[in-house]
Design an enzyme around this catalytic site. Sequence first.
Site, PDB file in Angstrom:
ATOM      1  N   TYR A 237       0.845  -1.185   0.000  1.00 10.86           N
ATOM      2  CA  TYR A 237       0.000   0.000   0.000  1.00 10.86           C
ATOM      3  C   TYR A 237       0.894   1.255   0.000  1.00 10.86           C
ATOM      4  CZ  TYR A 237      -3.735  -3.303   1.130  1.00 10.86           C
ATOM      5  OH  TYR A 237      -4.619  -4.346   1.103  1.00 10.86           O
TER       6      TYR A 237
ATOM      7  N   TRP B  97      -3.076 -20.553  -5.712  1.00  9.89           N
ATOM      8  CA  TRP B  97      -1.732 -20.434  -6.287  1.00  9.89           C
ATOM      9  C   TRP B  97      -0.699 -21.222  -5.492  1.00  9.89           C
ATOM     10  CZ3 TRP B  97       2.306 -18.152  -3.555  1.00  9.89           C
ATOM     11  CH2 TRP B  97       1.952 -17.415  -2.429  1.00  9.89           C
TER      12      TRP B  97
END
Length: 704
Positions: free
Chosen positions: A197, A610
């Site tokens: 972020y 994944w």
Amino acid sequence: MIMSAAIETSGEQSEHPGHTKYKRLFTPLKIGSVTVKNRAIMGSMHTGLEESPNGFERMAAYFAERAAGGVGMIITGGIAPNEEGGMVFRDENGDAVFTASKLSTDAEADGHKLITDAVHAADPDVKICMQILHMGPLAMNDQLVAPSAVRSRISKFTPNELDAEGIEKQIEDHVNCARLAQKAGYDGVEIIGSAGYLISTFLVEKTNMRTDEYGGSYENRMRFALEVVRQCRAAVGEDFIIIFRIAGMDMLEGGMSWDEVALLARELEKAGASVISTHFTWHESAVPTIATMVPRAAFTSVTARVRKEVSIPVITSNRINMPQVAEDVLAQGDADLVSMARPMLADSDFMNKAAEDRADEINTCIACNQACLDHTFSGKTTSCLVNPRACHETLLKYEPTENPKKIAVVGAGPAGLAYATVAAERGHHVSLYDAASEIGGQFNLAKLVPGKEEFYETLRYYTRMIEKLGIDLHLNTRVDADMLADGGFDNIIIATGISPRVPELEGIDHPSVVGYVDALRGTKPVGSKVAIMGAGGIGFDVADFISHDGPSAAQNIDVFAREWGIDFTNHPRGGVTGIEPEVASAPREIFLLQRKETAVGKGLGKTTGWTHRLTLSRRGVKMMNGIEYLKIDDRGLHFLRDNKPDHLEVDTIIICAGQEPLREVFDTAQARGLPVELVGGAFEAAELDAKAAIYQASHMAAAV
Ligand code: FAD
Ligand code: NAP
Ligand code: SF4
């Protein structure tokens, strides 16, 4: 990994009266002038309620239940300080509308007051901090900003590079947000400076290519984070808590070095942070940090090192899901506070149960991500696989019944267990039957898969609840319609689950064919060259099970670190730079097949799929799609691929081709006019998983 045994509990006050088992967990902690009553924090988690109609009322109920449940401090999901830092939604005219996940105006602060009032009413001693989350280059809008125009590998958008004025604005917006949070009644804020972020992208070289005073040297790259903290502190005064969340190890090739992490922590303390919280990843890193195959408390040794750099309290987190784990982390001196986000979704009463030595009644988070993060990242309201009430407190209520009924539940898999326990908790008289010698249904297979050891906890929880709620349990009892007719039941719940699908295929009875149940239980041998027919959740689990050798990484931090290429000891940049994962190749040759043309494993969990695909491919498992099965014979499995005939010379073919509902008891009982209802796999086998089974059963039992 051996951790220090020293017990250093900085800021220690007094112990929880009479509590001996989790002495450190129940020791209050002073943060500046504020006392947190114990060391357990409910960590930040976006729920989706932030943007929902009535979301603040629902969040108030959700957080208040956790406050009443005994946690010391709560941190809300991330709230953006401005439009560019968050999510913009479009109305029916396509106009951008900002929703409640931003806090930049007085009017928005009013909504937050519902939350802070509810939490402080539930327990005035519980502290609640609001997380300020500026998503930076991960923001979901077209005005997104970052130090440099570097697109994250997981974002569709390239951010706009901030100019000097833009940087000042971002800092001011953080300050304004902190001030409004204080006005809304929060006890503090958590500023997120990790995960990819905004703030973290200033810190890391590859996302900060600036040449002004906010880029270049590390001192310059830290400036934005430090200014945010300094100016927030000046605005909110000394008594307001400011937690700063750093990436203790960002798991990025070329990420932050240990010296940079340590210096940042020290400088943040000087700038006015009251607490440092350690995070362990960026969203784009390729190391699992919270999935179920991550060992419990795997990263607390990193927090321990950060803790030595500062004199303010330090929070650790990730895969800490039972009171004893938290207690051990504190006893080792790894942290001052333990953050548990998902465990508080799974059981709002976690800390009360710990306080009363009822840890065996805790509904433990199994780190599946199926109803929490997979929902969050799919735009659905967050909930919990083992507790469908999470974030739905005002909608799903288990209220005492005024009309107790005599209920039979046939099948003690997840659906039957959820139904039986919710109905019994509400005051119904429940008899629970299973043909097997143990409760759990298919969870008894799931728990055998390496990395799924947490499923034992769910079975422990239900075992205890059956005992506590006085459910009349009958194991080794295969139920039929005669038994049910003789029982005089008001309601009969058929939760008999599924039977594995056997595809119609020439040679399906060949001796090389093995069902997944036999493969997992070891009741039939699995050879050295194996084809797995079906690549759904069970196909992947079976591939993991038979390709795995040695101890489960989930049980051993050193094995986990080697498998994912992490160096906890030397902490190279990001913890991972230059380290090759060491995955032992499979002890057999394995082919994982499906008929669909889509990529194999595409349907697995959004946040965990994944990891399974990567693990299997590192072990050399070959994945094949677009297969049309033809027959099985002594030469192996024959099929068409791209319309060309081919075959695999395998000695074992494991069938993982989905499931069919098992409804024999239902059909015969219904034919006799008994009051039967279906739930779980017996109701619908397609798209069935434990989340669906528990959700459906809990809703039915709440309504009976
Ligand atoms: P079941 O679990 O099948 O339970 C049915 C029960 O009924 C059984 O105990 C059976 O003995 C009993 N029964 C049947 N007939 C009778 C009778 N006549 N009398 C008495 N008892 C009877 N789901 C997830 O969400 N996440 C996962 O990670 C996951 N992993 C899995 C891994 C494996 C290897 C497997 C096999 C499954 C996994 N699942 C997972 C799927 C999940 O376990 C099922 O969706 C869930 O168990 C379905 O619950 P159920 O109660 O409907 O049926
Ligand atoms: P599934 O996910 O539906 O997968 C079934 C597989 O079998 C698919 O690959 C399907 O793909 C294949 N198949 C279906 N019919 C077939 C046929 N007639 N012949 C050959 N192949 C066929 O079901 P599952 O793997 O049995 O799992 C059951 C449930 O448990 C699922 O809901 C799953 O989500 C859940 N589960 C979840 C996890 C988890 O980690 N979250 C783990 C295990 C199980 P093709 O048709 O393309 O071949
Ligand atoms: Fe934990 Fe799974 Fe519930 Fe999420 S859905 S809180 S990971 S048990």
